[in-house]
Write an enzyme that holds these catalytic residues in place. Structure first.
Site, short mmCIF file in Angstrom:
data_model
loop_
_atom_site.label_atom_id
_atom_site.label_comp_id
_atom_site.label_asym_id
_atom_site.label_seq_id
_atom_site.Cartn_x
_atom_site.Cartn_y
_atom_site.Cartn_z
CB CYS A 1 -0.94 0.00 1.21
SG CYS A 1 -1.82 -1.56 1.42
CG HIS B 67 -2.13 4.41 4.84
ND1 HIS B 67 -2.09 4.32 3.46
CD2 HIS B 67 -2.16 3.13 5.31
CE1 HIS B 67 -2.11 3.03 3.11
NE2 HIS B 67 -2.16 2.31 4.21
CD GLU C 149 -1.98 7.77 8.88
OE1 GLU C 149 -1.55 8.59 8.03
OE2 GLU C 149 -2.85 6.91 8.62
CE LYS D 119 -5.90 4.30 1.73
NZ LYS D 119 -5.00 5.44 2.02
CG HIS E 9 -6.47 0.56 1.17
ND1 HIS E 9 -5.55 1.36 0.51
CD2 HIS E 9 -5.74 -0.21 2.01
CE1 HIS E 9 -4.34 1.09 0.93
NE2 HIS E 9 -4.42 0.14 1.85
CG PHE F 189 -0.35 -5.96 4.32
CD1 PHE F 189 -0.81 -5.20 5.36
CD2 PHE F 189 -1.24 -6.85 3.71
CE1 PHE F 189 -2.13 -5.29 5.80
CE2 PHE F 189 -2.55 -6.95 4.14
CZ PHE F 189 -3.00 -6.18 5.19
#
Length: 393
Positions: free
Chosen positions: A149, A284, A295, A315, A320, A380
Protein backbone atom coordinates in the site's frame (compact mmCIF):
# COMPACT_ATOMS: atom_id res chain seq x y z
CA UNK A 1 18.90 16.34 0.28
CA UNK A 2 17.56 19.38 -1.54
CA UNK A 3 18.99 19.15 -5.08
CA UNK A 4 17.09 20.56 -8.01
CA UNK A 5 13.54 21.77 -7.44
CA UNK A 6 10.72 19.54 -8.68
CA UNK A 7 7.51 20.98 -10.12
CA UNK A 8 4.22 19.16 -10.61
CA UNK A 9 2.74 20.19 -13.95
CA UNK A 10 0.06 17.57 -14.58
CA UNK A 11 -2.27 15.30 -12.62
CA UNK A 12 -4.55 12.48 -13.71
CA UNK A 13 -6.77 10.06 -11.85
CA UNK A 14 -9.05 7.09 -12.34
CA UNK A 15 -10.99 6.31 -9.16
CA UNK A 16 -14.29 4.81 -8.03
CA UNK A 17 -15.59 8.26 -7.08
CA UNK A 18 -14.64 9.81 -10.41
CA UNK A 19 -12.74 9.24 -13.64
CA UNK A 20 -10.86 12.49 -14.26
CA UNK A 21 -9.73 15.13 -11.79
CA UNK A 22 -12.87 17.28 -11.68
CA UNK A 23 -15.33 14.41 -11.25
CA UNK A 24 -12.92 12.87 -8.74
CA UNK A 25 -12.85 16.09 -6.71
CA UNK A 26 -16.64 16.31 -6.70
CA UNK A 27 -16.87 12.66 -5.69
CA UNK A 28 -14.64 13.21 -2.65
CA UNK A 29 -17.47 15.22 -1.10
CA UNK A 30 -20.26 12.67 -1.58
CA UNK A 31 -20.88 9.69 0.64
CA UNK A 32 -20.35 6.49 -1.40
CA UNK A 33 -22.76 3.56 -1.53
CA UNK A 34 -22.27 0.84 1.06
CA UNK A 35 -20.39 -2.32 0.19
CA UNK A 36 -16.89 -3.67 0.77
CA UNK A 37 -15.82 -3.17 -2.86
CA UNK A 38 -15.32 0.10 -4.75
CA UNK A 39 -15.15 -0.40 -8.51
CA UNK A 40 -14.46 2.03 -11.33
CA UNK A 41 -17.84 1.68 -13.01
CA UNK A 42 -18.39 1.69 -16.77
CA UNK A 43 -14.66 1.70 -17.48
CA UNK A 44 -13.99 1.84 -21.24
CA UNK A 45 -10.32 1.76 -22.24
CA UNK A 46 -10.99 1.91 -25.99
CA UNK A 47 -9.71 5.48 -26.47
CA UNK A 48 -6.35 4.55 -24.91
CA UNK A 49 -5.45 1.96 -27.53
CA UNK A 50 -5.13 1.71 -31.28
CA UNK A 51 -7.68 -1.11 -31.49
CA UNK A 52 -9.78 -3.42 -29.26
CA UNK A 53 -7.27 -6.27 -29.57
CA UNK A 54 -4.53 -4.09 -28.10
CA UNK A 55 -6.80 -3.11 -25.22
CA UNK A 56 -7.51 -6.76 -24.41
CA UNK A 57 -3.76 -7.38 -24.14
CA UNK A 58 -3.39 -4.95 -21.22
CA UNK A 59 -4.46 -5.92 -17.71
CA UNK A 60 -6.99 -3.64 -16.05
CA UNK A 61 -4.39 -2.08 -13.73
CA UNK A 62 -2.24 -1.08 -16.73
CA UNK A 63 -5.31 0.35 -18.46
CA UNK A 64 -5.97 2.52 -15.42
CA UNK A 65 -2.36 3.73 -15.46
CA UNK A 66 -2.65 4.70 -19.11
CA UNK A 67 -5.90 6.55 -18.44
CA UNK A 68 -4.46 8.58 -15.57
CA UNK A 69 -1.22 9.24 -17.48
CA UNK A 70 -3.14 10.50 -20.51
CA UNK A 71 -4.97 13.09 -18.43
CA UNK A 72 -1.83 14.17 -16.58
CA UNK A 73 0.22 14.56 -19.77
CA UNK A 74 -2.53 16.47 -21.53
CA UNK A 75 -2.61 18.94 -18.66
CA UNK A 76 1.17 19.25 -18.57
CA UNK A 77 1.33 20.04 -22.29
CA UNK A 78 4.37 19.65 -24.49
CA UNK A 79 7.24 18.86 -22.13
CA UNK A 80 9.69 19.55 -24.92
CA UNK A 81 12.53 17.32 -23.81
CA UNK A 82 14.70 14.65 -25.36
CA UNK A 83 12.75 11.39 -24.72
CA UNK A 84 15.84 10.02 -22.98
CA UNK A 85 15.39 12.72 -20.33
CA UNK A 86 11.81 11.66 -19.52
CA UNK A 87 11.13 8.56 -17.42
CA UNK A 88 8.20 6.62 -15.98
CA UNK A 89 7.81 5.20 -12.49
CA UNK A 90 4.44 3.66 -11.63
CA UNK A 91 4.03 1.44 -8.59
CA UNK A 92 1.57 -1.30 -7.74
CA UNK A 93 0.91 -3.57 -4.81
CA UNK A 94 -0.31 -6.58 -6.78
CA UNK A 95 0.08 -6.00 -10.52
CA UNK A 96 -1.85 -7.97 -13.11
CA UNK A 97 -3.64 -10.31 -10.74
CA UNK A 98 -6.84 -10.29 -12.82
CA UNK A 99 -5.02 -11.77 -15.81
CA UNK A 100 -3.06 -14.17 -13.62
CA UNK A 101 -6.12 -15.59 -11.91
CA UNK A 102 -8.07 -15.90 -15.14
CA UNK A 103 -5.29 -17.85 -16.86
CA UNK A 104 -4.76 -20.13 -13.87
CA UNK A 105 -8.41 -21.13 -14.19
CA UNK A 106 -7.94 -21.60 -17.93
CA UNK A 107 -4.97 -23.90 -17.36
CA UNK A 108 -6.85 -25.93 -14.79
CA UNK A 109 -10.04 -26.29 -16.83
CA UNK A 110 -8.84 -26.31 -20.44
CA UNK A 111 -5.20 -27.29 -20.23
CA UNK A 112 -1.83 -25.64 -20.63
CA UNK A 113 -2.07 -25.10 -24.38
CA UNK A 114 -5.04 -22.76 -23.87
CA UNK A 115 -3.16 -20.37 -21.56
CA UNK A 116 -2.73 -16.97 -23.21
CA UNK A 117 0.73 -16.19 -24.58
CA UNK A 118 0.13 -12.68 -23.22
CA UNK A 119 -0.13 -13.91 -19.62
CA UNK A 120 3.37 -12.88 -18.60
CA UNK A 121 3.49 -9.37 -20.13
CA UNK A 122 0.00 -8.69 -18.76
CA UNK A 123 0.57 -9.92 -15.20
CA UNK A 124 4.04 -8.49 -14.55
CA UNK A 125 3.98 -5.54 -12.12
CA UNK A 126 6.11 -3.41 -14.46
CA UNK A 127 3.52 -3.67 -17.24
CA UNK A 128 1.98 -0.30 -16.29
CA UNK A 129 5.10 1.87 -16.58
CA UNK A 130 6.15 -0.10 -19.66
CA UNK A 131 2.81 0.63 -21.33
CA UNK A 132 3.10 4.35 -20.61
CA UNK A 133 6.69 4.59 -21.82
CA UNK A 134 5.90 2.76 -25.06
CA UNK A 135 2.77 4.78 -25.78
CA UNK A 136 4.56 8.11 -25.41
CA UNK A 137 8.09 7.14 -26.44
CA UNK A 138 9.73 8.04 -23.13
CA UNK A 139 13.19 6.44 -23.00
CA UNK A 140 14.47 7.44 -19.58
CA UNK A 141 14.30 5.13 -16.55
CA UNK A 142 11.15 3.00 -16.69
CA UNK A 143 10.65 1.32 -13.34
CA UNK A 144 8.13 0.38 -10.72
CA UNK A 145 7.95 -0.15 -7.00
CA UNK A 146 6.05 -3.02 -5.37
CA UNK A 147 5.70 -2.16 -1.69
CA UNK A 148 2.06 -3.03 -1.05
CA UNK A 149 0.00 0.00 0.00
CA UNK A 150 3.03 2.32 0.04
CA UNK A 151 3.93 1.72 -3.61
CA UNK A 152 2.35 4.86 -5.06
CA UNK A 153 3.99 7.13 -2.52
CA UNK A 154 7.35 5.39 -2.86
CA UNK A 155 7.17 5.65 -6.66
CA UNK A 156 6.58 9.39 -6.53
CA UNK A 157 9.48 9.79 -4.12
CA UNK A 158 11.89 7.78 -6.25
CA UNK A 159 10.80 9.58 -9.41
CA UNK A 160 11.32 12.97 -7.80
CA UNK A 161 14.79 11.91 -6.62
CA UNK A 162 15.81 11.13 -10.20
CA UNK A 163 14.99 14.71 -11.13
CA UNK A 164 16.63 16.16 -8.03
CA UNK A 165 19.81 14.18 -8.71
CA UNK A 166 19.86 15.36 -12.35
CA UNK A 167 19.42 11.89 -13.86
CA UNK A 168 16.35 13.05 -15.82
CA UNK A 169 14.39 16.26 -16.27
CA UNK A 170 10.84 14.90 -16.12
CA UNK A 171 9.03 11.83 -14.80
CA UNK A 172 5.54 10.42 -15.22
CA UNK A 173 4.92 8.81 -11.84
CA UNK A 174 2.23 7.32 -9.64
CA UNK A 175 0.48 4.06 -8.88
CA UNK A 176 -2.14 1.72 -10.34
CA UNK A 177 -4.16 -1.20 -9.00
CA UNK A 178 -6.98 -3.55 -10.00
CA UNK A 179 -6.98 -6.14 -7.19
CA UNK A 180 -10.55 -7.43 -7.03
CA UNK A 181 -10.42 -11.03 -8.19
CA UNK A 182 -12.42 -13.79 -6.47
CA UNK A 183 -9.35 -15.37 -4.87
CA UNK A 184 -7.83 -12.08 -3.75
CA UNK A 185 -11.14 -11.00 -2.24
CA UNK A 186 -11.42 -14.32 -0.43
CA UNK A 187 -7.91 -13.96 0.93
CA UNK A 188 -8.46 -10.45 2.25
CA UNK A 189 -11.83 -11.37 3.75
CA UNK A 190 -10.47 -14.49 5.39
CA UNK A 191 -7.65 -12.56 7.01
CA UNK A 192 -10.36 -10.21 8.38
CA UNK A 193 -8.74 -7.16 6.83
CA UNK A 194 -11.87 -6.08 4.95
CA UNK A 195 -14.86 -4.36 6.47
CA UNK A 196 -17.80 -6.53 7.53
CA UNK A 197 -20.07 -3.51 7.64
CA UNK A 198 -19.23 -2.41 4.11
CA UNK A 199 -18.36 1.07 5.36
CA UNK A 200 -14.94 2.69 5.32
CA UNK A 201 -14.79 4.75 8.51
CA UNK A 202 -11.23 5.89 9.13
CA UNK A 203 -10.40 6.60 12.79
CA UNK A 204 -13.96 5.79 13.90
CA UNK A 205 -14.43 3.81 17.12
CA UNK A 206 -16.40 1.19 15.16
CA UNK A 207 -14.03 0.85 12.20
CA UNK A 208 -13.84 -2.78 11.15
CA UNK A 209 -11.50 -2.96 8.16
CA UNK A 210 -10.85 -1.43 4.77
CA UNK A 211 -13.12 -1.27 1.74
CA UNK A 212 -11.14 -2.60 -1.23
CA UNK A 213 -10.85 -0.42 -4.32
CA UNK A 214 -9.15 -0.01 -7.67
CA UNK A 215 -7.84 2.90 -9.72
CA UNK A 216 -4.75 4.92 -10.58
CA UNK A 217 -3.16 8.27 -9.92
CA UNK A 218 -0.39 9.79 -12.05
CA UNK A 219 1.54 13.04 -11.74
CA UNK A 220 3.91 14.72 -14.17
CA UNK A 221 7.05 15.85 -12.33
CA UNK A 222 9.50 18.28 -13.95
CA UNK A 223 12.70 20.05 -13.10
CA UNK A 224 11.52 23.46 -11.90
CA UNK A 225 13.60 25.68 -14.18
CA UNK A 226 12.66 23.71 -17.28
CA UNK A 227 8.97 23.91 -16.38
CA UNK A 228 9.11 27.69 -15.88
CA UNK A 229 11.16 28.26 -19.03
CA UNK A 230 8.64 26.43 -21.19
CA UNK A 231 5.77 28.38 -19.62
CA UNK A 232 4.13 25.40 -17.94
CA UNK A 233 1.49 25.97 -15.28
CA UNK A 234 3.05 24.72 -12.06
CA UNK A 235 0.39 23.14 -9.87
CA UNK A 236 2.54 22.30 -6.85
CA UNK A 237 6.09 21.59 -5.76
CA UNK A 238 7.45 18.24 -4.59
CA UNK A 239 9.56 19.08 -1.54
CA UNK A 240 10.69 15.75 -0.14
CA UNK A 241 9.95 12.17 0.83
CA UNK A 242 11.16 9.28 2.95
CA UNK A 243 10.90 5.51 3.23
CA UNK A 244 11.44 3.28 6.27
CA UNK A 245 10.65 -0.25 7.41
CA UNK A 246 9.01 -1.27 10.67
CA UNK A 247 10.91 -4.58 10.74
CA UNK A 248 8.12 -5.74 13.03
CA UNK A 249 5.34 -7.82 11.43
CA UNK A 250 4.16 -8.81 7.96
CA UNK A 251 0.76 -7.08 8.34
CA UNK A 252 0.59 -5.19 11.66
CA UNK A 253 2.28 -1.79 12.08
CA UNK A 254 4.83 -1.34 14.85
CA UNK A 255 3.18 -0.38 18.16
CA UNK A 256 2.86 3.33 18.69
CA UNK A 257 3.68 4.01 15.04
CA UNK A 258 7.43 3.92 15.70
CA UNK A 259 8.33 3.22 12.06
CA UNK A 260 5.91 5.86 10.85
CA UNK A 261 7.33 8.45 13.23
CA UNK A 262 10.82 7.92 11.84
CA UNK A 263 9.53 8.10 8.25
CA UNK A 264 7.65 11.35 8.88
CA UNK A 265 10.68 12.95 10.50
CA UNK A 266 12.97 11.87 7.67
CA UNK A 267 10.57 13.34 5.10
CA UNK A 268 10.58 16.65 6.98
CA UNK A 269 14.36 16.62 7.00
CA UNK A 270 14.49 15.79 3.30
CA UNK A 271 12.23 18.76 2.57
CA UNK A 272 14.19 21.06 4.88
CA UNK A 273 11.10 21.76 6.98
CA UNK A 274 10.09 21.76 10.63
CA UNK A 275 6.96 20.00 11.88
CA UNK A 276 5.34 23.42 12.45
CA UNK A 277 5.53 24.12 8.69
CA UNK A 278 2.98 21.37 7.91
CA UNK A 279 -0.64 22.54 8.07
CA UNK A 280 -2.34 19.49 6.55
CA UNK A 281 -1.72 15.75 6.77
CA UNK A 282 -3.40 13.48 4.24
CA UNK A 283 -3.56 10.26 6.27
CA UNK A 284 -3.18 6.71 5.09
CA UNK A 285 -6.31 6.13 7.21
CA UNK A 286 -7.44 2.72 5.96
CA UNK A 287 -10.20 2.13 8.55
CA UNK A 288 -8.36 -0.82 10.07
CA UNK A 289 -7.98 -0.93 13.83
CA UNK A 290 -4.20 -1.15 14.18
CA UNK A 291 -3.23 1.07 11.23
CA UNK A 292 -5.40 4.02 12.19
CA UNK A 293 -4.30 3.89 15.84
CA UNK A 294 -0.62 3.73 14.91
CA UNK A 295 -0.90 6.59 12.42
CA UNK A 296 -2.80 8.85 14.82
CA UNK A 297 -0.14 8.17 17.47
CA UNK A 298 2.64 8.96 15.00
CA UNK A 299 1.07 12.23 13.85
CA UNK A 300 0.45 13.31 17.44
CA UNK A 301 4.04 12.47 18.40
CA UNK A 302 5.58 14.50 15.57
CA UNK A 303 3.12 17.38 15.20
CA UNK A 304 1.36 17.54 18.56
CA UNK A 305 -2.37 17.66 19.14
CA UNK A 306 -3.04 21.37 19.78
CA UNK A 307 -3.41 22.97 17.39
CA UNK A 308 -1.47 20.66 15.08
CA UNK A 309 -2.16 20.23 11.37
CA UNK A 310 -5.56 19.35 9.96
CA UNK A 311 -5.82 15.66 9.01
CA UNK A 312 -8.20 13.73 6.80
CA UNK A 313 -8.48 10.41 5.00
CA UNK A 314 -10.16 10.28 1.61
CA UNK A 315 -10.47 6.48 1.89
CA UNK A 316 -13.89 6.99 3.47
CA UNK A 317 -14.92 7.72 -0.13
CA UNK A 318 -12.33 6.11 -2.39
CA UNK A 319 -11.79 2.93 -0.42
CA UNK A 320 -8.32 1.43 -0.32
CA UNK A 321 -6.65 0.90 -3.70
CA UNK A 322 -3.38 -0.43 -2.26
CA UNK A 323 -0.45 0.53 -4.51
CA UNK A 324 -2.49 3.26 -6.22
CA UNK A 325 -3.68 4.88 -2.98
CA UNK A 326 -0.69 7.14 -2.29
CA UNK A 327 -0.68 8.50 -5.84
CA UNK A 328 -4.44 9.08 -5.86
CA UNK A 329 -4.07 10.91 -2.56
CA UNK A 330 -1.25 13.03 -3.97
CA UNK A 331 -3.63 14.08 -6.75
CA UNK A 332 -6.21 15.01 -4.12
CA UNK A 333 -3.63 17.17 -2.31
CA UNK A 334 -2.82 19.10 -5.49
CA UNK A 335 -6.54 19.65 -6.03
CA UNK A 336 -6.93 20.81 -2.41
CA UNK A 337 -4.26 23.41 -3.09
CA UNK A 338 -6.05 24.56 -6.21
CA UNK A 339 -9.48 24.61 -4.53
CA UNK A 340 -8.15 25.94 -1.20
CA UNK A 341 -10.18 23.32 0.58
CA UNK A 342 -9.67 20.02 2.45
CA UNK A 343 -12.27 17.30 1.77
CA UNK A 344 -13.93 15.74 4.82
CA UNK A 345 -13.23 12.27 6.19
CA UNK A 346 -16.55 10.68 5.29
CA UNK A 347 -17.89 7.52 6.92
CA UNK A 348 -16.98 8.66 10.42
CA UNK A 349 -19.68 8.82 13.08
CA UNK A 350 -17.70 8.84 16.33
CA UNK A 351 -13.95 9.27 16.54
CA UNK A 352 -12.17 6.58 18.52
CA UNK A 353 -11.70 8.18 21.96
CA UNK A 354 -8.64 6.02 22.64
CA UNK A 355 -6.65 7.83 19.95
CA UNK A 356 -4.88 11.17 20.39
CA UNK A 357 -6.95 14.29 19.77
CA UNK A 358 -5.69 15.01 16.28
CA UNK A 359 -7.46 17.78 14.32
CA UNK A 360 -9.56 15.60 12.01
CA UNK A 361 -11.56 17.19 9.18
CA UNK A 362 -15.03 15.71 9.60
CA UNK A 363 -18.53 16.30 8.30
CA UNK A 364 -17.84 18.85 5.61
CA UNK A 365 -14.96 20.36 3.69
CA UNK A 366 -12.75 22.89 5.45
CA UNK A 367 -11.46 26.12 3.91
CA UNK A 368 -7.67 26.10 3.89
CA UNK A 369 -4.81 28.38 3.00
CA UNK A 370 -2.52 26.11 0.94
CA UNK A 371 0.78 25.33 2.63
CA UNK A 372 3.22 22.40 2.91
CA UNK A 373 1.29 19.16 3.16
CA UNK A 374 2.32 15.67 4.17
CA UNK A 375 0.87 12.43 2.81
CA UNK A 376 1.47 9.07 4.49
CA UNK A 377 1.26 5.53 3.15
CA UNK A 378 1.91 2.32 5.08
CA UNK A 379 1.98 -1.13 3.52
CA UNK A 380 1.91 -4.79 4.50
CA UNK A 381 5.48 -5.87 5.12
CA UNK A 382 6.13 -2.84 7.32
CA UNK A 383 6.72 -0.42 4.44
CA UNK A 384 6.35 3.25 5.37
CA UNK A 385 6.27 6.14 2.93
CA UNK A 386 5.79 9.88 3.48
CA UNK A 387 5.97 12.74 1.01
CA UNK A 388 5.62 16.49 1.23
CA UNK A 389 4.03 18.75 -1.38
CA UNK A 390 3.66 22.52 -1.31
CA UNK A 391 1.83 25.17 -3.35
CA UNK A 392 3.97 26.77 -6.05
CA UNK A 393 5.90 29.82 -4.96
Amino acid sequence: MQGRRVAITGIGVVAPCGDGVESFWDGLHVAPPQGDERHVEDWDPASLFANPKEARRADRFAQFALGAAKEALEQAGDIGLDPQRIGVWIGTGIGGIETNEKEIVTQHVKGSRRVSPFLVPMMMPNAAPAAVSMKYGFQGPCENTVTACAAGTHSLGRAADLIRYGRVDAMVAGGAEAPMTPTALAGFRNMTAMSNSGVSMPFDEKRDGFVIAEGAGVLVLEEWEHATQRGATILAEFLGSASTADAHHITAPSPGGVGAIQCIRLALADAGLDASDITYVNAHGTSTSLNDAAEAAAVAEVFGTAPGPAMNSIKGVTGHSFGAAGAIEAVSIVLSMQKRSIPPTLGVTTLDPSMPAVDFVLGEARDWEPAPTMSNSFGFGGHNGSLILAPPS
